[in-house]
Design a protein around this motif. Sequence first.
Motif, PDB file in Angstrom:
ATOM      1  N   ALA A 206       0.831  -1.198   0.000  1.00 14.43           N
ATOM      2  CA  ALA A 206       0.000   0.000   0.000  1.00 14.43           C
ATOM      3  C   ALA A 206       0.871   1.257   0.000  1.00 14.43           C
ATOM      4  N   GLN A 207       0.346   2.330  -0.586  1.00 15.46           N
ATOM      5  CA  GLN A 207       1.122   3.563  -0.694  1.00 15.46           C
ATOM      6  C   GLN A 207       1.585   4.073   0.667  1.00 15.46           C
ATOM      7  N   ALA A 208       0.721   3.974   1.667  1.00 20.08           N
ATOM      8  CA  ALA A 208       1.108   4.446   3.005  1.00 20.08           C
ATOM      9  C   ALA A 208       2.296   3.661   3.547  1.00 20.08           C
ATOM     10  N   GLU A 209       2.339   2.358   3.259  1.00 18.91           N
ATOM     11  CA  GLU A 209       3.461   1.543   3.728  1.00 18.91           C
ATOM     12  C   GLU A 209       4.730   1.872   2.948  1.00 18.91           C
ATOM     13  N   LEU A 210       4.593   2.129   1.662  1.00 18.86           N
ATOM     14  CA  LEU A 210       5.765   2.529   0.870  1.00 18.86           C
ATOM     15  C   LEU A 210       6.347   3.842   1.391  1.00 18.86           C
ATOM     16  N   VAL A 211       5.466   4.764   1.743  1.00 15.42           N
ATOM     17  CA  VAL A 211       5.931   6.033   2.305  1.00 15.42           C
ATOM     18  C   VAL A 211       6.648   5.784   3.626  1.00 15.42           C
ATOM     19  N   ARG A 212       6.064   4.947   4.470  1.00 14.44           N
ATOM     20  CA  ARG A 212       6.679   4.651   5.766  1.00 14.44           C
ATOM     21  C   ARG A 212       8.065   4.052   5.610  1.00 14.44           C
ATOM     22  N   LEU A 213       8.206   3.179   4.593  1.00  9.60           N
ATOM     23  CA  LEU A 213       9.484   2.500   4.356  1.00  9.60           C
ATOM     24  C   LEU A 213      10.471   3.336   3.541  1.00  9.60           C
ATOM     25  N   GLY A 214      10.020   4.473   3.041  1.00 13.22           N
ATOM     26  CA  GLY A 214      10.887   5.307   2.219  1.00 13.22           C
ATOM     27  C   GLY A 214      11.090   4.769   0.808  1.00 13.22           C
ATOM     28  N   ARG A 215      10.104   4.005   0.295  1.00 11.33           N
ATOM     29  CA  ARG A 215      10.248   3.374  -1.018  1.00 11.33           C
ATOM     30  C   ARG A 215       9.249   3.893  -2.050  1.00 11.33           C
ATOM     31  N   ALA A 216       8.487   4.898  -1.698  1.00 11.93           N
ATOM     32  CA  ALA A 216       7.442   5.374  -2.612  1.00 11.93           C
ATOM     33  C   ALA A 216       8.024   5.904  -3.914  1.00 11.93           C
ATOM     34  N   GLY A 217       9.234   6.424  -3.880  1.00 10.80           N
ATOM     35  CA  GLY A 217       9.853   6.982  -5.075  1.00 10.80           C
ATOM     36  C   GLY A 217      10.332   5.950  -6.067  1.00 10.80           C
ATOM     37  N   ARG A 218      10.244   4.672  -5.722  1.00 10.84           N
ATOM     38  CA  ARG A 218      10.635   3.615  -6.671  1.00 10.84           C
ATOM     39  C   ARG A 218       9.607   2.482  -6.662  1.00 10.84           C
ATOM     40  N   LYS A 219       8.343   2.878  -6.556  1.00 12.10           N
ATOM     41  CA  LYS A 219       7.252   1.914  -6.592  1.00 12.10           C
ATOM     42  C   LYS A 219       7.354   1.054  -7.845  1.00 12.10           C
ATOM     43  N   GLY A 220       7.241  -0.264  -7.681  1.00 14.07           N
ATOM     44  CA  GLY A 220       7.397  -1.197  -8.788  1.00 14.07           C
ATOM     45  C   GLY A 220       8.687  -1.983  -8.722  1.00 14.07           C
ATOM     46  N   ALA A 221       9.638  -1.572  -7.876  1.00 10.89           N
ATOM     47  CA  ALA A 221      10.869  -2.331  -7.664  1.00 10.89           C
ATOM     48  C   ALA A 221      10.550  -3.605  -6.875  1.00 10.89           C
ATOM     49  N   PRO A 222      11.434  -4.603  -6.898  1.00 10.62           N
ATOM     50  CA  PRO A 222      11.126  -5.879  -6.235  1.00 10.62           C
ATOM     51  C   PRO A 222      10.748  -5.760  -4.767  1.00 10.62           C
ATOM     52  N   ASP A 223      11.376  -4.830  -4.041  1.00 13.02           N
ATOM     53  CA  ASP A 223      11.092  -4.734  -2.608  1.00 13.02           C
ATOM     54  C   ASP A 223       9.911  -3.825  -2.296  1.00 13.02           C
ATOM     55  N   THR A 224       9.104  -3.496  -3.300  1.00 15.42           N
ATOM     56  CA  THR A 224       7.866  -2.739  -3.049  1.00 15.42           C
ATOM     57  C   THR A 224       6.631  -3.631  -3.177  1.00 15.42           C
ATOM     58  N   PHE A 225       6.868  -4.945  -3.175  1.00 12.00           N
ATOM     59  CA  PHE A 225       5.802  -5.942  -3.205  1.00 12.00           C
ATOM     60  C   PHE A 225       5.905  -6.848  -1.977  1.00 12.00           C
ATOM     61  N   ASP A 226       4.803  -7.497  -1.657  1.00  9.28           N
ATOM     62  CA  ASP A 226       4.784  -8.532  -0.623  1.00  9.28           C
ATOM     63  C   ASP A 226       5.063  -9.867  -1.308  1.00  9.28           C
ATOM     64  N   ALA A 227       6.330 -10.140  -1.573  1.00 14.94           N
ATOM     65  CA  ALA A 227       6.704 -11.351  -2.307  1.00 14.94           C
ATOM     66  C   ALA A 227       6.352 -12.605  -1.528  1.00 14.94           C
ATOM     67  N   ALA A 228       6.555 -12.591  -0.215  1.00 18.98           N
ATOM     68  CA  ALA A 228       6.232 -13.772   0.595  1.00 18.98           C
ATOM     69  C   ALA A 228       4.730 -14.039   0.572  1.00 18.98           C
ATOM     70  N   GLY A 229       3.922 -12.988   0.588  1.00 21.85           N
ATOM     71  CA  GLY A 229       2.481 -13.162   0.511  1.00 21.85           C
ATOM     72  C   GLY A 229       2.050 -13.742  -0.825  1.00 21.85           C
ATOM     73  N   PHE A 230       2.691 -13.297  -1.894  1.00 16.77           N
ATOM     74  CA  PHE A 230       2.391 -13.828  -3.223  1.00 16.77           C
ATOM     75  C   PHE A 230       2.722 -15.316  -3.287  1.00 16.77           C
ATOM     76  N   ALA A 231       3.895 -15.703  -2.781  1.00 13.71           N
ATOM     77  CA  ALA A 231       4.273 -17.119  -2.774  1.00 13.71           C
ATOM     78  C   ALA A 231       3.297 -17.940  -1.937  1.00 13.71           C
ATOM     79  N   ALA A 232       2.871 -17.390  -0.796  1.00 15.85           N
ATOM     80  CA  ALA A 232       1.918 -18.111   0.055  1.00 15.85           C
ATOM     81  C   ALA A 232       0.590 -18.327  -0.679  1.00 15.85           C
TER      82      ALA A 232
END
Length: 211
Positions: free
Chosen positions: A61-87
Amino acid sequence: METSDLAALTARARRLTATGHRRILGIAGPPGAGKSTLATRLVESLEGRAVLVPMDGFHLAQAELVRLGRAGRKGAPDTFDAAGFAALLRRLRRPETPGPVYAPAFDRALEEPIAGAVPVPPGIPLVVTEGNYLLLDEEPWASVRALLDETWFLDADPELRVRRLVDRHVRFGKDRPYAERWVAESDERNARLVDRQRDRADLVVRLPDTP
Protein backbone atom coordinates in the motif's frame (compact mmCIF):
# COMPACT_ATOMS: atom_id res chain seq x y z
CA MET A 1 12.08 -22.45 -27.23
CA GLU A 2 10.55 -19.27 -28.72
CA THR A 3 7.18 -18.64 -30.32
CA SER A 4 5.00 -15.80 -31.59
CA ASP A 5 1.92 -17.88 -32.46
CA LEU A 6 -1.06 -16.91 -30.28
CA ALA A 7 -3.05 -19.98 -31.35
CA ALA A 8 -0.16 -22.24 -30.34
CA LEU A 9 0.09 -20.47 -26.99
CA THR A 10 -3.62 -20.95 -26.38
CA ALA A 11 -3.33 -24.66 -27.23
CA ARG A 12 -0.38 -25.00 -24.87
CA ALA A 13 -2.32 -23.34 -22.05
CA ARG A 14 -5.33 -25.54 -22.81
CA ARG A 15 -3.20 -28.67 -22.34
CA LEU A 16 -2.40 -27.49 -18.83
CA THR A 17 -6.12 -27.54 -18.02
CA ALA A 18 -6.43 -31.22 -18.93
CA THR A 19 -4.05 -32.81 -16.42
CA GLY A 20 -6.65 -33.56 -13.74
CA HIS A 21 -4.89 -31.32 -11.23
CA ARG A 22 -4.79 -27.56 -10.83
CA ARG A 23 -1.87 -26.02 -12.65
CA ILE A 24 -0.37 -22.52 -12.48
CA LEU A 25 0.99 -20.79 -15.59
CA GLY A 26 3.21 -17.75 -15.06
CA ILE A 27 3.78 -15.02 -17.62
CA ALA A 28 6.84 -12.94 -16.78
CA GLY A 29 8.42 -10.00 -18.56
CA PRO A 30 9.48 -6.39 -18.17
CA PRO A 31 7.08 -3.51 -17.53
CA GLY A 32 5.01 -2.66 -20.60
CA ALA A 33 5.66 -5.93 -22.43
CA GLY A 34 1.94 -6.75 -22.63
CA LYS A 35 1.75 -9.44 -19.95
CA SER A 36 -1.73 -8.56 -18.70
CA THR A 37 -3.08 -8.34 -22.27
CA LEU A 38 -1.74 -11.79 -23.18
CA ALA A 39 -2.90 -13.31 -19.88
CA THR A 40 -6.40 -11.87 -20.32
CA ARG A 41 -6.65 -13.22 -23.87
CA LEU A 42 -5.58 -16.68 -22.74
CA VAL A 43 -8.09 -16.76 -19.90
CA GLU A 44 -10.89 -15.59 -22.20
CA SER A 45 -10.00 -18.22 -24.81
CA LEU A 46 -10.15 -20.99 -22.20
CA GLU A 47 -13.82 -20.22 -21.59
CA GLY A 48 -14.22 -20.63 -17.86
CA ARG A 49 -11.35 -23.08 -17.29
CA ALA A 50 -8.84 -20.48 -16.10
CA VAL A 51 -8.67 -17.46 -13.78
CA LEU A 52 -6.18 -14.59 -13.92
CA VAL A 53 -4.42 -13.76 -10.64
CA PRO A 54 -2.02 -10.84 -11.23
CA MET A 55 1.14 -10.40 -9.19
CA ASP A 56 0.39 -6.66 -9.00
CA GLY A 57 -2.22 -7.33 -6.32
CA PHE A 58 0.74 -7.72 -3.98
CA HIS A 59 1.97 -4.13 -4.32
CA LEU A 60 2.50 -2.71 -0.86
CA ALA A 61 0.00 0.00 0.00
CA GLN A 62 1.12 3.56 -0.69
CA ALA A 63 1.11 4.45 3.01
CA GLU A 64 3.46 1.54 3.73
CA LEU A 65 5.77 2.53 0.87
CA VAL A 66 5.93 6.03 2.31
CA ARG A 67 6.68 4.65 5.77
CA LEU A 68 9.48 2.50 4.36
CA GLY A 69 10.89 5.31 2.22
CA ARG A 70 10.25 3.37 -1.02
CA ALA A 71 7.44 5.37 -2.61
CA GLY A 72 9.85 6.98 -5.08
CA ARG A 73 10.64 3.62 -6.67
CA LYS A 74 7.25 1.91 -6.59
CA GLY A 75 7.40 -1.20 -8.79
CA ALA A 76 10.87 -2.33 -7.66
CA PRO A 77 11.13 -5.88 -6.23
CA ASP A 78 11.09 -4.73 -2.61
CA THR A 79 7.87 -2.74 -3.05
CA PHE A 80 5.80 -5.94 -3.21
CA ASP A 81 4.78 -8.53 -0.62
CA ALA A 82 6.70 -11.35 -2.31
CA ALA A 83 6.23 -13.77 0.59
CA GLY A 84 2.48 -13.16 0.51
CA PHE A 85 2.39 -13.83 -3.22
CA ALA A 86 4.27 -17.12 -2.77
CA ALA A 87 1.92 -18.11 0.05
CA LEU A 88 -1.09 -17.50 -2.21
CA LEU A 89 0.44 -19.62 -4.98
CA ARG A 90 0.90 -22.50 -2.50
CA ARG A 91 -2.71 -22.14 -1.39
CA LEU A 92 -3.93 -22.06 -4.99
CA ARG A 93 -2.03 -25.23 -5.77
CA ARG A 94 -3.58 -27.06 -2.82
CA PRO A 95 -6.69 -25.29 -1.53
CA GLU A 96 -7.34 -26.00 2.13
CA THR A 97 -11.09 -25.31 2.06
CA PRO A 98 -13.88 -26.35 -0.35
CA GLY A 99 -14.82 -22.77 -1.24
CA PRO A 100 -13.06 -20.22 -3.44
CA VAL A 101 -9.62 -18.82 -2.75
CA TYR A 102 -9.62 -15.03 -2.90
CA ALA A 103 -6.71 -13.12 -4.42
CA PRO A 104 -6.02 -9.37 -4.44
CA ALA A 105 -6.03 -7.16 -7.52
CA PHE A 106 -4.39 -3.80 -8.25
CA ASP A 107 -6.47 -0.73 -9.09
CA ARG A 108 -4.40 1.51 -11.39
CA ALA A 109 -6.79 4.43 -10.95
CA LEU A 110 -6.27 4.34 -7.17
CA GLU A 111 -2.68 3.07 -7.39
CA GLU A 112 -3.55 0.68 -4.56
CA PRO A 113 -4.03 -3.09 -4.10
CA ILE A 114 -7.58 -4.29 -3.47
CA ALA A 115 -7.90 -7.30 -1.15
CA GLY A 116 -10.24 -10.19 -1.94
CA ALA A 117 -11.01 -8.94 -5.47
CA VAL A 118 -10.38 -12.13 -7.48
CA PRO A 119 -12.25 -15.33 -6.56
CA VAL A 120 -10.71 -18.60 -7.73
CA PRO A 121 -13.42 -21.30 -7.53
CA PRO A 122 -12.33 -24.82 -6.53
CA GLY A 123 -13.16 -26.38 -9.92
CA ILE A 124 -10.88 -24.11 -11.96
CA PRO A 125 -8.07 -26.24 -13.44
CA LEU A 126 -5.70 -23.41 -14.42
CA VAL A 127 -4.55 -20.24 -12.71
CA VAL A 128 -2.71 -17.75 -14.91
CA THR A 129 -0.52 -15.28 -13.08
CA GLU A 130 1.53 -12.50 -14.62
CA GLY A 131 4.11 -10.07 -13.30
CA ASN A 132 7.61 -8.72 -13.55
CA TYR A 133 9.36 -10.86 -10.96
CA LEU A 134 8.07 -14.41 -11.36
CA LEU A 135 11.52 -15.59 -12.47
CA LEU A 136 13.64 -13.50 -10.12
CA ASP A 137 16.24 -15.68 -8.40
CA GLU A 138 16.83 -13.28 -5.50
CA GLU A 139 15.15 -13.55 -2.10
CA PRO A 140 12.34 -13.21 -1.20
CA TRP A 141 11.23 -13.96 -4.79
CA ALA A 142 13.37 -17.06 -5.37
CA SER A 143 10.69 -19.53 -4.20
CA VAL A 144 8.11 -18.36 -6.76
CA ARG A 145 9.54 -20.13 -9.83
CA ALA A 146 9.18 -23.57 -8.25
CA LEU A 147 5.48 -22.92 -7.56
CA LEU A 148 4.72 -22.43 -11.26
CA ASP A 149 4.11 -25.44 -13.49
CA GLU A 150 5.16 -23.51 -16.57
CA THR A 151 6.57 -20.04 -17.11
CA TRP A 152 6.66 -17.91 -20.23
CA PHE A 153 8.81 -14.82 -20.73
CA LEU A 154 7.11 -12.15 -22.82
CA ASP A 155 9.56 -10.12 -24.86
CA ALA A 156 8.72 -6.83 -26.60
CA ASP A 157 10.43 -4.12 -28.60
CA PRO A 158 12.03 -1.72 -26.05
CA GLU A 159 10.81 1.44 -27.80
CA LEU A 160 7.26 0.10 -27.92
CA ARG A 161 7.41 -0.86 -24.23
CA VAL A 162 8.57 2.61 -23.22
CA ARG A 163 5.84 4.25 -25.28
CA ARG A 164 3.20 2.01 -23.72
CA LEU A 165 4.45 2.76 -20.22
CA VAL A 166 4.50 6.52 -20.70
CA ASP A 167 1.02 6.45 -22.22
CA ARG A 168 -0.25 4.31 -19.33
CA HIS A 169 1.08 6.72 -16.71
CA VAL A 170 -0.48 9.66 -18.57
CA ARG A 171 -3.80 7.81 -18.90
CA PHE A 172 -3.92 7.37 -15.13
CA GLY A 173 -3.26 11.01 -14.31
CA LYS A 174 0.46 11.81 -14.54
CA ASP A 175 1.65 14.62 -16.78
CA ARG A 176 3.78 13.50 -19.72
CA PRO A 177 7.17 14.96 -18.62
CA TYR A 178 6.79 13.31 -15.22
CA ALA A 179 5.74 10.02 -16.85
CA GLU A 180 8.72 10.05 -19.20
CA ARG A 181 11.10 10.72 -16.32
CA TRP A 182 9.55 7.97 -14.16
CA VAL A 183 9.80 5.41 -16.97
CA ALA A 184 13.43 6.30 -17.70
CA GLU A 185 14.56 6.31 -14.08
CA SER A 186 12.38 3.61 -12.49
CA ASP A 187 10.53 1.33 -14.91
CA GLU A 188 13.53 0.80 -17.18
CA ARG A 189 15.80 -0.02 -14.26
CA ASN A 190 13.32 -2.72 -13.27
CA ALA A 191 13.11 -3.87 -16.90
CA ARG A 192 16.85 -4.51 -17.04
CA LEU A 193 16.64 -6.65 -13.90
CA VAL A 194 13.71 -8.64 -15.29
CA ASP A 195 15.37 -9.18 -18.66
CA ARG A 196 18.31 -10.95 -17.01
CA GLN A 197 15.93 -13.72 -15.89
CA ARG A 198 14.58 -14.74 -19.31
CA ASP A 199 16.69 -17.91 -19.52
CA ARG A 200 14.81 -19.33 -16.53
CA ALA A 201 11.55 -19.44 -18.53
CA ASP A 202 10.21 -22.52 -20.31
CA LEU A 203 9.22 -20.44 -23.33
CA VAL A 204 10.09 -17.03 -24.75
CA VAL A 205 7.12 -15.32 -26.39
CA ARG A 206 7.41 -12.50 -28.91
CA LEU A 207 4.01 -11.33 -30.14
CA PRO A 208 3.45 -8.96 -33.07
CA ASP A 209 4.22 -5.38 -32.08
CA THR A 210 0.95 -3.53 -31.50
CA PRO A 211 0.37 -0.23 -29.68
